[in-house]
Structures are given as C-alpha cells and as structure tokens.
Design a protein around this motif. Sequence first.
Motif, PDB file in Angstrom:
ATOM      1  N   ILE A 305      43.534  28.784  39.777  1.00  0.00           N
ATOM      2  CA  ILE A 305      43.330  29.970  40.628  1.00  0.00           C
ATOM      3  C   ILE A 305      41.552  29.838  40.905  1.00  0.00           C
ATOM      4  CG2 ILE A 305      43.148  32.330  40.564  1.00  0.00           C
ATOM      5  CD1 ILE A 305      45.718  31.805  40.872  1.00  0.00           C
ATOM      6  N   LEU A 306      41.147  30.375  41.763  1.00  0.00           N
ATOM      7  CA  LEU A 306      39.971  30.332  42.894  1.00  0.00           C
ATOM      8  C   LEU A 306      39.782  31.255  43.524  1.00  0.00           C
ATOM      9  CD1 LEU A 306      36.909  29.382  42.525  1.00  0.00           C
ATOM     10  CD2 LEU A 306      37.416  28.041  44.592  1.00  0.00           C
ATOM     11  N   VAL A 307      38.964  32.519  42.876  1.00  0.00           N
ATOM     12  CA  VAL A 307      38.571  34.297  43.471  1.00  0.00           C
ATOM     13  C   VAL A 307      37.079  34.069  43.734  1.00  0.00           C
ATOM     14  CG1 VAL A 307      38.575  36.512  43.681  1.00  0.00           C
ATOM     15  CG2 VAL A 307      40.278  35.003  42.325  1.00  0.00           C
ATOM     16  N   PRO A 308      36.517  33.513  44.851  1.00  0.00           N
ATOM     17  CA  PRO A 308      35.752  33.735  44.887  1.00  0.00           C
ATOM     18  C   PRO A 308      34.714  35.377  44.591  1.00  0.00           C
ATOM     19  CG  PRO A 308      36.724  31.593  46.652  1.00  0.00           C
ATOM     20  CD  PRO A 308      37.111  33.357  45.896  1.00  0.00           C
ATOM     21  N   PRO A 309      33.412  35.284  44.904  1.00  0.00           N
ATOM     22  CA  PRO A 309      32.477  36.548  45.016  1.00  0.00           C
ATOM     23  C   PRO A 309      33.004  37.428  46.027  1.00  0.00           C
ATOM     24  CG  PRO A 309      30.780  35.296  44.476  1.00  0.00           C
ATOM     25  CD  PRO A 309      32.671  34.279  44.793  1.00  0.00           C
ATOM     26  N   LYS A 310      32.768  38.345  46.692  1.00  0.00           N
ATOM     27  CA  LYS A 310      33.308  39.945  47.720  1.00  0.00           C
ATOM     28  C   LYS A 310      33.907  38.889  48.726  1.00  0.00           C
ATOM     29  CE  LYS A 310      29.729  41.041  49.895  1.00  0.00           C
ATOM     30  NZ  LYS A 310      29.895  42.340  49.676  1.00  0.00           N
ATOM     31  N   TRP A 311      35.446  37.964  48.115  1.00  0.00           N
ATOM     32  CA  TRP A 311      36.833  37.393  48.609  1.00  0.00           C
ATOM     33  C   TRP A 311      38.167  39.024  48.835  1.00  0.00           C
ATOM     34  CZ3 TRP A 311      41.585  36.575  47.147  1.00  0.00           C
ATOM     35  CH2 TRP A 311      42.419  36.381  48.026  1.00  0.00           C
ATOM     36  N   ASP A 312      38.069  39.111  47.503  1.00  0.00           N
ATOM     37  CA  ASP A 312      38.819  40.312  46.790  1.00  0.00           C
ATOM     38  C   ASP A 312      38.867  41.260  46.649  1.00  0.00           C
ATOM     39  OD1 ASP A 312      40.885  40.211  45.433  1.00  0.00           O
ATOM     40  OD2 ASP A 312      41.205  39.791  43.865  1.00  0.00           O
ATOM     41  N   SER A 313      40.294  42.002  46.949  1.00  0.00           N
ATOM     42  CA  SER A 313      40.174  43.145  47.367  1.00  0.00           C
ATOM     43  C   SER A 313      41.580  43.902  46.919  1.00  0.00           C
ATOM     44  CB  SER A 313      40.359  43.621  48.990  1.00  0.00           C
ATOM     45  OG  SER A 313      41.577  42.648  49.475  1.00  0.00           O
ATOM     46  N   TRP A 314      41.747  45.238  46.858  1.00  0.00           N
ATOM     47  CA  TRP A 314      42.956  45.866  46.187  1.00  0.00           C
ATOM     48  C   TRP A 314      45.062  45.699  47.181  1.00  0.00           C
ATOM     49  CZ3 TRP A 314      41.545  51.658  44.743  1.00  0.00           C
ATOM     50  CH2 TRP A 314      41.246  51.382  43.239  1.00  0.00           C
ATOM     51  N   GLY A 315      44.324  44.887  48.442  1.00  0.00           N
ATOM     52  CA  GLY A 315      45.349  45.025  49.186  1.00  0.00           C
ATOM     53  C   GLY A 315      46.033  43.660  48.740  1.00  0.00           C
ATOM     54  N   LYS A 316      45.126  42.143  48.642  1.00  0.00           N
ATOM     55  CA  LYS A 316      45.255  40.841  48.324  1.00  0.00           C
ATOM     56  C   LYS A 316      45.675  40.833  46.685  1.00  0.00           C
ATOM     57  CE  LYS A 316      41.516  39.369  51.284  1.00  0.00           C
ATOM     58  NZ  LYS A 316      40.760  38.765  51.842  1.00  0.00           N
ATOM     59  N   ILE A 317      45.136  41.987  46.049  1.00  0.00           N
ATOM     60  CA  ILE A 317      45.518  42.009  45.039  1.00  0.00           C
ATOM     61  C   ILE A 317      47.341  42.582  44.840  1.00  0.00           C
ATOM     62  CG2 ILE A 317      45.925  43.293  42.359  1.00  0.00           C
ATOM     63  CD1 ILE A 317      42.234  43.071  43.025  1.00  0.00           C
ATOM     64  N   ARG A 318      47.392  43.435  45.263  1.00  0.00           N
ATOM     65  CA  ARG A 318      49.383  44.142  45.759  1.00  0.00           C
ATOM     66  C   ARG A 318      49.483  43.392  46.686  1.00  0.00           C
ATOM     67  NH1 ARG A 318      46.629  49.071  47.876  1.00  0.00           N
ATOM     68  NH2 ARG A 318      46.395  50.620  45.724  1.00  0.00           N
ATOM     69  N   VAL A 319      49.263  42.583  47.114  1.00  0.00           N
ATOM     70  CA  VAL A 319      50.033  41.690  47.418  1.00  0.00           C
ATOM     71  C   VAL A 319      50.836  40.349  46.771  1.00  0.00           C
ATOM     72  CG1 VAL A 319      50.727  39.306  49.056  1.00  0.00           C
ATOM     73  CG2 VAL A 319      49.202  41.342  49.910  1.00  0.00           C
ATOM     74  N   LEU A 320      50.453  40.731  45.674  1.00  0.00           N
ATOM     75  CA  LEU A 320      50.795  39.216  44.547  1.00  0.00           C
ATOM     76  C   LEU A 320      51.897  39.175  43.913  1.00  0.00           C
ATOM     77  CD1 LEU A 320      49.777  36.836  43.426  1.00  0.00           C
ATOM     78  CD2 LEU A 320      48.877  38.119  40.948  1.00  0.00           C
ATOM     79  N   ARG A 321      52.304  40.795  43.468  1.00  0.00           N
ATOM     80  CA  ARG A 321      53.574  41.376  42.447  1.00  0.00           C
ATOM     81  C   ARG A 321      52.943  42.821  42.921  1.00  0.00           C
ATOM     82  NH1 ARG A 321      57.533  39.329  39.652  1.00  0.00           N
ATOM     83  NH2 ARG A 321      56.215  37.515  39.726  1.00  0.00           N
ATOM     84  N   GLU A 322      54.737  43.467  43.397  1.00  0.00           N
ATOM     85  CA  GLU A 322      54.604  45.236  43.166  1.00  0.00           C
ATOM     86  C   GLU A 322      54.933  45.700  42.040  1.00  0.00           C
ATOM     87  OE1 GLU A 322      57.717  45.698  45.773  1.00  0.00           O
ATOM     88  OE2 GLU A 322      56.810  44.725  47.788  1.00  0.00           O
ATOM     89  N   GLY A 323      54.337  46.566  42.129  1.00  0.00           N
ATOM     90  CA  GLY A 323      53.986  47.384  40.764  1.00  0.00           C
ATOM     91  C   GLY A 323      53.231  47.667  40.251  1.00  0.00           C
ATOM     92  N   PHE A 324      51.965  46.593  40.678  1.00  0.00           N
ATOM     93  CA  PHE A 324      51.331  47.075  39.593  1.00  0.00           C
ATOM     94  C   PHE A 324      49.588  48.056  40.252  1.00  0.00           C
ATOM     95  CE2 PHE A 324      46.610  45.981  38.327  1.00  0.00           C
ATOM     96  CZ  PHE A 324      46.991  45.578  37.411  1.00  0.00           C
ATOM     97  N   ASP A 325      49.373  49.238  39.347  1.00  0.00           N
ATOM     98  CA  ASP A 325      48.603  49.266  39.176  1.00  0.00           C
ATOM     99  C   ASP A 325      47.132  49.604  39.915  1.00  0.00           C
ATOM    100  OD1 ASP A 325      47.644  52.240  39.920  1.00  0.00           O
ATOM    101  OD2 ASP A 325      48.300  52.791  37.559  1.00  0.00           O
ATOM    102  N   VAL A 326      47.040  49.467  40.474  1.00  0.00           N
ATOM    103  CA  VAL A 326      45.270  48.617  40.697  1.00  0.00           C
ATOM    104  C   VAL A 326      44.449  49.866  40.936  1.00  0.00           C
ATOM    105  CG1 VAL A 326      43.981  47.870  42.329  1.00  0.00           C
ATOM    106  CG2 VAL A 326      46.178  47.260  42.694  1.00  0.00           C
ATOM    107  N   GLU A 327      45.017  51.012  41.349  1.00  0.00           N
ATOM    108  CA  GLU A 327      43.940  52.547  41.042  1.00  0.00           C
ATOM    109  C   GLU A 327      43.757  52.509  39.769  1.00  0.00           C
ATOM    110  OE1 GLU A 327      46.408  52.076  43.182  1.00  0.00           O
ATOM    111  OE2 GLU A 327      45.858  52.561  45.127  1.00  0.00           O
ATOM    112  N   GLY A 328      44.803  52.801  38.758  1.00  0.00           N
ATOM    113  CA  GLY A 328      45.010  53.208  37.262  1.00  0.00           C
ATOM    114  C   GLY A 328      44.228  52.246  36.283  1.00  0.00           C
TER     115      GLY A 328
END
Length: 544
Positions: A305-328
């Motif tokens: 896994i490699l996540v560079p700085p200022k690359w990630d977003s909530w939309g990219k995190i949700r795509v990995l697996r559904e059901g994860f509460d990003v906001e909470g």
Amino acid sequence: MSRQSNFRDPVPTSKSRNDRPQSSGESEKGMWSSMLDSVARGKKLPEKDLVVLGGTPDTQKELLEILSSDAPKRPQDRHKRKPVIANEFALGYTYQDVLDADQEDILARLSIYFLPESSPTFAPLLKPLFTPQSIPETLLIILLDWSEPWRWVRQIKNWITMIRDITSSLGDAPTESMERTMKEWQQRKRGISAYDTGSTGNEGSVTLPLSQGEWDEPLGLPLCVVCHGADKVDALEVEHGWKEEEFDFVLQFLRTILMKHGASLIYTSTSSPNSLPTLIHSTLGIHSQLKKQTLKHNVIDRDKILVPPKWDSWGKIRVLREGFDVEGTSSGWSIDIEASVSTAANGDTETNDAEPDSSTSPKGAVLPTYESTIPNPHAYSSSQLSKPGIETSTPTNQAFLTTQLEILEKLKAEEEAAAASSERDPNSSTFSNATNKPHDERVNEHIGPVQVNMGGIQVDADDMLKKLRSRKEGAEGDSRTPEANTEKANKSPDDMKRENEALNSFFAGLMKRGASGTPRGTPAKRDASRDSSGTPSKKAAARD
C-alpha cells in the motif's frame, strides 16, 4: 563586483605580518582561497531532519536499511566506515547521505532521530529539534509493526497527542514557521507539482480547495505513517483467521484518520522493494536533476500500500469496500484527539501497552470501534474465557502433575479408610466379604464350572450336585409332610437317603477324576468290558 575587489586586494594589509609589500605568489594564494570559500558556501549540503517515532531497535534498523537500499554505492565508499546507529536508549541518532544518480554528488544529509516510546517524559528530548530553521526541513515518521495491528490506532493517537503537546509549548517564532509550512503543504497541487517533479518556481503551482476531512487536525509538520513488516499479513490470515474484510477495514480506517493530518501511508517490508525512499526524499524536497522519480499510489495490493500526501479523498476510501462510515470515523477521531489532549493536560499518562477500556472513552469516539473490530487475540477477558470455542489452553507439565498427585493422595486416603472400616466390621462392605470367602470358592470363581462328559453329553457337575442337594433336602421335607405321594411313601427315609448319598458320591468321584485329568465318562469302561470280537466278555456276562 565582489570578485573584482578580491582580485585587486585579495589579502588585507592589516593581516600581513610585516608592512612590506606582498609578493605575487601570496596574492594568488589568497585569491584562490577566497574563491574556494565562496564556492564551498554555495555548495553547502542541505540538512534534513527525520524523526522516527515508535518501533523497536531492530525495526528501526530495518527502516534504515530500506532507506539506503536504492542508494548508489560509490567506489570510494567501499572502505568507508558506516555511521553508527545509536538507538538503544531514549533518543537515538544516526545520519545518512543521499547521493545523486551519478554517484558523484551528495544531494543532502539526513539527520535521523529515534524515539521508541510516546511517554510524556520523553517530550523534552524532542522539543529542541523543532526550531524555526529546522521545521521546514523536518519530517515525522510514525513506525508501526504488522505483528500487532490491533494497537495501531492507539499508538497513532498517543504520538499525535505528544506532538501536539510539544508544538503547543513552542514560542512564537517556531509557531509561525509551522503555520507557513502547513500553508505551503496545503497549497501544493495534486499530481504534477514541485512535490513530484522537483521543479522550483511558481509556474506550476496551483491552489486547490481542500476536500472533506482533509487537514482538519494539522500538526504543523509533515507526517508519514510506515506500517513495517507487511510480509506478516499471511501469518495474520493463517493464525488469527483474518479475511479481506479485516484488511480493508484497517486500510480504510487509517486513510480516514490520516487525511485529517495531511499524512501519507505506506506498507513496507525488507523482503520486497518499495517506494519508501522516494516518498521520504520527495516529502523533504530532495530531488535529483539526473533521474526523475515519481510516486505511484497503490491501494490494491494489501502488502504494498502507498498513499501519497494530498492524494486521498473520502470517495476513494468508500470505493475500497462498501459499508464503511467515513464521516463517523473522521468526526470521531477528532473527539479521540481532543479527549487525549485534555487527559494529557490533566497529568494522566497512557502508554502504547494500555489495554482498551471502552467505558472511559468519550461519546462518539472511534477508538473502541477499531479495537472491537480488530481485537487483540492475546488479551482474553473473563467473559471471553467463559464462552465455548475451539481454542483450549493446556496447563504446564508441573501443574498437571500437581493435580494428579492430589487425586492419587485422595484415592489412597479413601482406600486406607475402607481398609480400616473392614477390619472393624468384616461384613460392612462387599470388598471385605469377597476377601473373607474360603479359598476354594474364590478359586472356583476364577476357573469356572467343572464339565463332565457322560455318554457324549457335557454335564455340569456343580449344577448336578446342587440339584442332588436340593433333592435330598426336598426328600427330607416330603417325609415330614403328610401329602407325600404313594411312591415316596412306600420307601423309607433311610432308603432315599442312601440313594441320594450314592448318587452324590458318584458325581463327586466324577468331578475328582475330571479335575485330576483322568478320562471322563464311561465309554472306556464299556470298551474294556468287550473282547476283541466286540461281544461281551464272560465276566461282564456273569455280572449282568
């Protein structure tokens, strides 16, 4: 103009030992010294600071090996002694030189500091490292180990709490330097920028708005989280039953909370190559003019896994697996940090080895959620032990033998008590009755009944004797009763008694001969009473 002035008056007259005029050789020597000094000042090595938080001395050394794995080896450095790594006590230190691709020039020198524990007592050791001049050239690394992923979020929380405690106590000048550093980081363009290409200038700088959950909790310093030992993911799958859901949950949780600090994330191992040197060098602004190195994100391979700085977003995190509460998770992490900072301000300390206690967590915190989803398999509570499961715990050999000794002593005491009671009362137990039986009866119980062959028919001698005895007793009883039949009445009791005694002695003799090994039955006698022709002998005929 400065060079011309040096040419004209390379050495001041006040520094000459005598007032005599200087020769041409001395003038040329002073001129070259001045030129070399100016060039040396222009080529002074950039100094970068790397602060490694967490890890053991062994994992810290493995991290250094990864950092120097892709560095070119110069021929002149073969016999050069390597820098000593002093990381056995409290604040450790070593350094590394970052070489250019041509193995000739040194791009920068890394001063690497190590701090293994997040105890507040070690905070004064890091405070002198954060000066207005060093803050723009400093990178924080939180080193985690894949052997205990259930402790990661608690460890990150403790380190961030410690860093915030240190930065809040700095003066005005360091605080202003951190604000400028964070502003520059937030304004860097995603993708192609000075961060990636190493170019300088403002021609490529584009300011983009921050996404949701990004830079909500800035630390004032760049941060990188390194999860070392990614080759142990297979052991988690085999030994602890991890599935893809657990690995995805850990990755989504880390990406969500690290976005709030603008941090990067990388999984490393010594068995496979990775982009850790490129990530650290580009974060610190160390770029080669000969070889361009770019960072390529990877959120698919669970051990790379490699996540560079200022690359990630909530939309990219949700795509990995559904059901994860990003906001909470994002809002709950702020609650955890604030509660931890207030706890540290009150003087309460918490170490990385502290066991989770959900009862003391504030409402809305996400740390208990992570630790309940990724539990520690080595920490069993009383409620977990009472539940049936496939896992069993075996006692040690000494404990097992101790329990067996107690059982044997208890049985021995019971036998001694039974023996003592049987001596006082022989009829008190079946055991005593069995031991008090005559020898013959005990032998007969073991060898079984005696069989006698009578005319080819096996007859139980014991059973026959019992019937004769019962018949004798019945005859005696019938002689005393008036309802005896006429046949028995015609016989006197003495005659019946003699018949019974004769039969009794006959069968008793058969039993004795059968027990002594003599031929059983009468066929042999019958054969002996006949001659060779098969007719009865004279003695037999006379007897008949």
